[in-house]
Design an enzyme around this catalytic site. Structure first.
Site, PDB file in Angstrom:
ATOM      1  N   THR A 242       0.839  -1.197   0.000  1.00 32.83           N
ATOM      2  CA  THR A 242       0.000   0.000   0.000  1.00 32.83           C
ATOM      3  C   THR A 242       0.877   1.251   0.000  1.00 32.83           C
ATOM      4  O   THR A 242       0.609   2.217  -0.715  1.00 32.83           O
ATOM      5  CB  THR A 242      -0.893   0.004   1.257  1.00 32.83           C
ATOM      6  N   GLY A 243       1.949   1.225   0.794  1.00 36.49           N
ATOM      7  CA  GLY A 243       2.811   2.401   0.903  1.00 36.49           C
ATOM      8  C   GLY A 243       3.450   2.752  -0.440  1.00 36.49           C
ATOM      9  O   GLY A 243       3.470   3.924  -0.843  1.00 36.49           O
ATOM     10  N   TRP A 263       9.510   1.720   7.741  1.00 37.52           N
ATOM     11  CA  TRP A 263      10.668   1.088   8.367  1.00 37.52           C
ATOM     12  C   TRP A 263      10.338  -0.391   8.592  1.00 37.52           C
ATOM     13  O   TRP A 263       9.860  -0.776   9.663  1.00 37.52           O
ATOM     14  CB  TRP A 263      11.024   1.780   9.699  1.00 37.52           C
ATOM     15  N   TYR A 276       6.131  -3.772  14.379  1.00 37.96           N
ATOM     16  CA  TYR A 276       5.773  -3.817  12.951  1.00 37.96           C
ATOM     17  C   TYR A 276       4.772  -2.705  12.610  1.00 37.96           C
ATOM     18  O   TYR A 276       4.943  -1.972  11.636  1.00 37.96           O
ATOM     19  CB  TYR A 276       5.176  -5.186  12.620  1.00 37.96           C
ATOM     20  N   HIS A 277       3.747  -2.592  13.440  1.00 36.29           N
ATOM     21  CA  HIS A 277       2.786  -1.488  13.330  1.00 36.29           C
ATOM     22  C   HIS A 277       2.875  -0.654  14.591  1.00 36.29           C
ATOM     23  O   HIS A 277       3.064  -1.208  15.677  1.00 36.29           O
ATOM     24  CB  HIS A 277       1.344  -2.002  13.232  1.00 36.29           C
ATOM     25  N   HIS A 293       4.622  -9.400  -0.200  1.00 33.33           N
ATOM     26  CA  HIS A 293       5.374  -8.142  -0.234  1.00 33.33           C
ATOM     27  C   HIS A 293       6.881  -8.349  -0.138  1.00 33.33           C
ATOM     28  O   HIS A 293       7.346  -9.318   0.426  1.00 33.33           O
ATOM     29  CB  HIS A 293       4.952  -7.240   0.913  1.00 33.33           C
TER      30      HIS A 293
END
Ligand code: CTP
Length: 319
Positions: A242-243, A263, A276-277, A293
């Site tokens: 998505t990023g 990151w 992670y989040h 990904h």
């Protein structure tokens, strides 16, 4: 500004070694960073050869009707139907039509944002893009609160809102949607099978409560076009995150692009653990070979672009 004409085609040079941490990417200087307008214009021009983000950001109403059959982008053999609700929420014109912004922030979801105090800096941008309905309320000092566009993978409904199993979760989800007032809600509804019901729940809530969001549903060609652009530049991504999708599209609407919360490593440059989040307990699944990904590869690509001045990657604390 200095332009390296081979810059875009040489992106893969320092991107082919994947590792758990950051190595040569640890020192991403922000003090000495200067914007390379010429390179940024060149990248925009090259991306436009593969996709037009203004158009591909959403399927438009005129092109479909309720009941139409759609093949999922990644699961070509599975299909879904355009529901009445989805049809009602298709935009009639591109939600990004004629939009041009000088400085945009794209906020990824890495735990690197925690204790960064980057909230005010992020909010100072002209246009703020966020991913996957990431919460802001309890984290605004580090992540800001302004949102002009936010993505919502159907899986988010399950991951972050317990598949709306109870009244309480439905309320929380509705509140999150209502807090988006006026922004674009970008829902990749036709990428992978399995999310149909979750999308439908979200759409039903939006309609029932007349939630003030501008829904957008990416075109069926977007993913392949974005992947094609990066492949042509020797960046061999399996499926863009998505990023990366947001960065690729933002080049069309934004002059200067600033990335925060990108990151994909469990340790920071000082060797301290990074979640992670920033907001949940999800683990670093992307390291498994089954993950679609290739986040560290994407990160190194973005680092290269940072060094060349095409974008600014913010990985440290803000002043
Ligand atoms: N991101 C990152 N480092 C992390 C987590 C996220 O750089 N540790 C960036 C990625 O670009 C990612 C974006 O932030 O796409 C948003 O994070 P997330 O919601 O986790 O997105 P994805 O994992 O890409 O979502 P999905 O797998 O559903 O596409």
């Amino acid at each position: 500004a200095h332009v390296d004409p081979t810059a875009v085609t040489n992106l893969s040079k320092d991107t082919n070694s994947l590792s758990l941490c950051c190595n040569n990417t640890a020192r991403l200087s922000s003090n000495s960073w200067t914007f390379n307008k010429t390179l940024s214009n060149l990248i925009r021009k090259n991306i436009l050869r593969f996709l037009d983000p203004e158009r591909d950001i959403s399927i438009l109403k005129g092109t479909l009707k309720p009941g139409d059959i759609i093949h999922y982008v990644f699961d070509r053999h599975s299909t879904t139907n355009i529901s009445e609700n989805l049809y009602r929420l298709l935009p009639t014109a591109s939600p990004m039509k004629n939009q041009h912004h000088r400085r945009c922030a794209i906020v990824g979801n890495s735990g690197i944002l925690l204790n960064s105090s980057c909230g005010p800096e992020i909010d100072s941008h002209d246009f703020v893009i966020r991913c996957n309905l990431a919460p802001v309320e309890d984290y605004y000092q580090d992540v800001g609160w302004r949102t002009n566009l936010v993505t919502m993978n159907p899986s988010v409904v399950q991951r972050a809102f317990q598949d709306l199993v109870s009244e309480e979760w439905r309320d929380r989800f509705l509140q999150r949607l209502q807090s988006l007032s006026g922004s674009v809600l970008w829902i990749p509804a036709f990428m992978a099978k399995g999310g149909e019901e979750r999308v439908e729940w979200a759409l039903r809530l939006i309609l029932l409560h007349t939630v003030d969001v501008r829904t957008a549903f990416p075109s069926l060609r977007l993913l392949h076009a974005v992947r094609g652009y990066w492949l042509t530049n020797n960046v061999h991504i399996k499926r863009p995150t998505t990023g990366l999708l947001m960065y690729t599209m933002a080049t069309r609407f934004c002059e200067e692009i600033h990335l925060y919360g990108f990151w994909p490593f469990p340790l920071d440059p000082q060797g301290r653990p990074v979640k992670y989040h920033y907001y949940d307990t999800l683990k670093y699944e992307y390291t498994s070979s089954s993950s679609p990904h290739t986040m560290p590869l994407e990160f190194r690509t973005l680092s290269t672009l940072h060094r060349q001045g095409a974008l600014q990657l913010h990985t440290g604390a803000c002043d």
